[in-house]
Motif scaffolding. Structure first.
Motif, PDB file in Angstrom:
ATOM      1  N   TRP A  81      -2.380 -10.848   3.318  1.00 26.79           N
ATOM      2  CA  TRP A  81      -2.949 -11.513   2.154  1.00 26.79           C
ATOM      3  C   TRP A  81      -1.883 -12.413   1.552  1.00 26.79           C
ATOM      4  O   TRP A  81      -0.685 -12.208   1.742  1.00 26.79           O
ATOM      5  N   GLN A 123      -6.938  -8.914   5.427  1.00 27.87           N
ATOM      6  CA  GLN A 123      -7.450  -7.599   5.054  1.00 27.87           C
ATOM      7  C   GLN A 123      -6.302  -6.757   4.518  1.00 27.87           C
ATOM      8  O   GLN A 123      -5.154  -7.189   4.528  1.00 27.87           O
ATOM      9  N   ARG A 163       0.835  -1.199   0.000  1.00 31.46           N
ATOM     10  CA  ARG A 163       0.000   0.000   0.000  1.00 31.46           C
ATOM     11  C   ARG A 163       0.873   1.254   0.000  1.00 31.46           C
ATOM     12  O   ARG A 163       1.873   1.327   0.715  1.00 31.46           O
ATOM     13  N   TRP A 219      -5.829  -5.364   1.361  1.00 29.54           N
ATOM     14  CA  TRP A 219      -5.610  -5.266  -0.083  1.00 29.54           C
ATOM     15  C   TRP A 219      -6.879  -5.702  -0.801  1.00 29.54           C
ATOM     16  O   TRP A 219      -7.405  -6.777  -0.519  1.00 29.54           O
ATOM     17  N   PRO A 220      -7.392  -4.911  -1.738  1.00 28.16           N
ATOM     18  CA  PRO A 220      -8.596  -5.311  -2.468  1.00 28.16           C
ATOM     19  C   PRO A 220      -8.346  -6.551  -3.327  1.00 28.16           C
ATOM     20  O   PRO A 220      -7.353  -6.614  -4.054  1.00 28.16           O
ATOM     21  N   GLU A 221      -9.225  -7.514  -3.240  1.00 29.69           N
ATOM     22  CA  GLU A 221      -9.045  -8.764  -3.980  1.00 29.69           C
ATOM     23  C   GLU A 221      -8.984  -8.545  -5.487  1.00 29.69           C
ATOM     24  O   GLU A 221      -8.308  -9.288  -6.212  1.00 29.69           O
ATOM     25  N   ASP A 222      -9.674  -7.507  -5.973  1.00 24.26           N
ATOM     26  CA  ASP A 222      -9.696  -7.270  -7.418  1.00 24.26           C
ATOM     27  C   ASP A 222      -8.564  -6.366  -7.904  1.00 24.26           C
ATOM     28  O   ASP A 222      -8.453  -6.079  -9.095  1.00 24.26           O
ATOM     29  N   ASP A 223      -7.679  -5.954  -6.980  1.00 21.02           N
ATOM     30  CA  ASP A 223      -6.566  -5.075  -7.364  1.00 21.02           C
ATOM     31  C   ASP A 223      -5.351  -5.926  -7.730  1.00 21.02           C
ATOM     32  O   ASP A 223      -4.339  -5.973  -7.022  1.00 21.02           O
TER      33      ASP A 223
END
Length: 485
Positions: A406, A431, A368, A433-437
Motif C-alpha cells: 500500500w 492488499q 501489521r 492494510w484496511p483503507e479506513d485504518d
C-alpha cells in the motif's frame, strides 16, 4: 558463485577506447529487434545500465535463443495477485508463460558521448551463469549523456544482434542540478495490468524522464504460483518472464537502475539465512540467482552521490539478519554490525543537502502486528528504536521503503522520522492494510498500486525535495514538499 570485486570485473572487461558510428535513431522499439539467423541471439530479456556513479557504471544483459517470450496463455483468478487458473506446476519450464530460453554467445558495449567513445571487449555469456553478462566501465565522465550500443553474437561466429540505450551520469558533489528519481516495489508476474506491455507503472515512470530508478525488492515472487520457484530452473524463469515484459525492457533502455532484494526474490516469505530450503531452492541458491540478475560491483549495501543536493543509501536486509523468531535483544539485528558501522560512517561523512535511505522493508511503519521481519515490528524493536533515533537526528534525512502493498507517508511519533512507502507496482497487488485504518502516524494512506517520485531542485537558492505518490497511470495522488533546514 561469489560476488566478484570491481577490480576483477575491470580486469576481465579489458576496457579500451575506439570509434564507432551510431544509428541516427537512439532507441529500437522492443517488438522490432533485428532478427538474426537461426544460430543468432536476442536481447529478449532486455538490458540494464546500473550502479551509475560520476565515473563508472555496470551494464547487464542476458542472451536469449528466442525473439519473443512465450505467450501468456493462462487466465487469472479475479482476486488479489491474480494467480493463474489451472497452471500445471510440473510442465517443462521451456513451455511456461513468459519463458525465454537462453543461448551462449558474446556481448560487448560501446558508449559514445560528444567527446568520448568507450568500447568494451567481448564478454562471454555462459550456460553456468544463465547466459547473463555484466560489463563494468570505469572511464565515463560526470554529468555526461552517453548513447550505448549493445552488440551480441552466438558463440563462435554468427550475425550480430544490436540494441541501443542511453543514460546520463551523476554530477560531481559540488554541482547544483535538479534531479528526478522514481522508485517502486513488489511485482508479481501474474499481477500485470497490461496484457501487452506488462505493468502500466513502468510506462508512467518513463514519462517523467527520471534520472534514475531505485527498485526496492520483491522484483519477482518465488513463492507464488505460475510457477512456484522450488528449483533453480524455475527461480531463473521468474526473472526471464519479468524482464521480458515490453514495459520493463523499454524503461531500462532509458533509465539507469539501483536494485535491492527482499524475501520473495531470494527464497520465500520472511526469509533469513537460517530459513530451510524452499523445495530444492536453498538460501544460497537464491543469493546466486539474484547476483546473476542484478548488476552489482561489491557489497549489497552501498551509497551513491548525485550532485550537491542528494545522496542515497541502499540497505541490505536479508543476508546479515538474526533469525526472525529469535527473541528481541540488543544483539538482534537486520543489518548486521558491519553494515551499521559503514552506514554511520558514510552518513556522517556526507555533506549532501538531502539524504535518503532506501530500505527493502519499513522502518517507521505502522505495520501489521503479526509481522516479525522488519524494523517497524516488535520482533526488531531494539534495533528499530536505535535506527529511527539515529536517522531522525540527521538533517534532511528521509526513508523510502519497499515491501508493503500500500502507499503511505508516515511520521514516527517518538522521533519525527518521515517514511514514504511507494506501494506495489499494480493495483492487483495491493492488499494487507484496511483503507479506513488511518493511524495517527499516517499523513497519507492509499491501498492501491503505483510508484513514488522524488524531485530535488532549488528555487531562489533554497534546496527543496518534493515526494509525490502516483497511481499506475501516472496521476499524482499525494505530495509532500520539504525545504532543507
Amino acid at each position: 558463485m561469489k560476488i566478484n570485486s570491481r577490480r576483477l570485473f575491470l580486469k576481465k572487461a579489458g576496457i579500451g577506447v575506439a570509434a564507432i558510428s551510431f544509428r541516427k535513431a537512439l532507441f529500437i522499439p522492443t517488438d522490432k529487434f533485428r532478427i538474426p539467423a537461426p544460430n543468432g541471439v536476442f536481447f529478449t530479456t532486455g538490458c540494464k545500465m546500473a550502479e551509475v556513479t560520476p565515473t563508472s557504471a555496470i551494464f547487464w544483459t542476458r542472451l536469449c535463443a528466442q525473439a519473443k517470450p512465450n505467450p501468456v496463455r493462462h487466465q487469472r483468478q479475479e482476486k488479489v495477485f491474480r494467480h493463474p487458473i489451472d497452471f500445471d506446476e510440473m510442465m517443462p519450464v521451456a513451455q511456461m508463460d513468459g519463458g525465454v530460453a537462453g543461448r551462449e554467445g558474446e556481448v560487448r558495449v560501446t558508449l559514445k558521448s560528444t567527446h568520448q567513445t568507450i568500447r568494451s571487449d567481448w564478454q562471454k555469456a555462459l550456460t553456468e551463469s544463465d547466459f547473463t553478462v555484466k560489463i563494468p566501465i570505469d572511464k565515463v565522465r560526470p554529468a555526461t549523456r552517453y548513447e550505448v550500443l549493445w552488440e551480441a553474437k552466438a558463440a563462435g561466429s554468427g550475425p550480430l544482434t544490436t540494441i541501443q540505450s542511453a543514460f546520463t551520469t551523476p554530477s560531481l558533489d559540488l554541482v547544483e542540478k535538479p534531479i528526478q528519481l522514481v522508485t517502486s516495489t513488489c511485482q508479481y508476474f501474474w499481477s500485470h495490468d497490461d496484457a501487452k506491455r506488462g505493468f502500466k507503472t513502468y510506462d508512467s515512470m518513463a514519462r517523467l524522464n527520471p534520472d534514475f530508478f531505485v527498485q526496492t525488492g520483491d522484483y519477482v515472487y518465488y513463492d507464488k504460483p505460475g510457477p512456484l520457484a522450488k528449483t533453480l530452473e524455475k527461480a531463473r524463469h521468474k526473472w526471464h518472464a519479468m524482464d521480458a515484459w515490453p514495459a520493463l525492457r523499454d524503461f531500462y533502455q532509458k533509465v539507469p537502475v539501483y536494485m535491492l532484494k527482499d524475501d520473495h526474490d531470494l527464497l520465500d516469505d520472511d526469509a533469513d539465512p537460517d530459513s530451510p530450503a524452499y523445495g530444492e531452492l536453498s538460501f544460497e541458491d537464491g543469493l546466486n540467482v539474484w547476483r546473476e540478475n542484478v548488476p552489482l560491483a561489491d557489497k549489497p549495501y552501498r551509497t551513491f552521490r548525485w550532485g550537491k543536493d542528494l545522496q542515497i543509501w541502499l540497505a541490505e536486509g536479508r543476508e546479515y539478519r538474526t533469525p526472525n523468531k529469535t527473541a528481541d535483544n540488543p544483539g538482534k539485528t537486520i543489518w548486521g554490525e558491519e553494515q551499521k558501522k559503514w552506514f554511520q560512517q558514510t552518513v556522517e561523512a556526507s555533506d549532501a543537502t538531502f539524504k535518503i535511505l532506501f530500505s527493502p522493508t519499513p522502518i517507521v511503519g505502522p505495520d501489521r502486528e503479526k509481522k516479525t521481519d522488519n524494523h517497524a515490528n516488535a520482533a526488531f524493536q531494539t534495533e528499530g528504536d536505535w535506527l529511527r533515533g539515529y536517522l531522525a537526528a540527521q538533517k534532511n534525512m528521509y526513508v523510502v521503503n519497499g515491501d508493503r502493498h500500500w502507499q503511505y507517508v508516515s511520521v514516527d511519533a517518538e522521533t519525527g522520522l518521515m517514511e514514504f512507502g511507494s506501494g506495489p507496482v499494480s493495483d492487483f497487488h495491493a492488499q494487507g492494510w484496511p483503507e479506513d485504518d488511518v493511524r495517527p502516524e499516517h499523513r497519507f494512506l492509499r491501498v492501491k498500486g503505483g510508484f513514488l517520485g522524488v524531485k530535488i531542485s532549488r528555487k531562489d537558492g533554497s534546496p527543496t525535495a518534493v515526494f509525490t505518490h502516483y497511481d499506475v497511470d501516472g496521476h499524482p495522488t499525494h505530495e509532500e514538499k520539504r525545504v532543507a533546514v
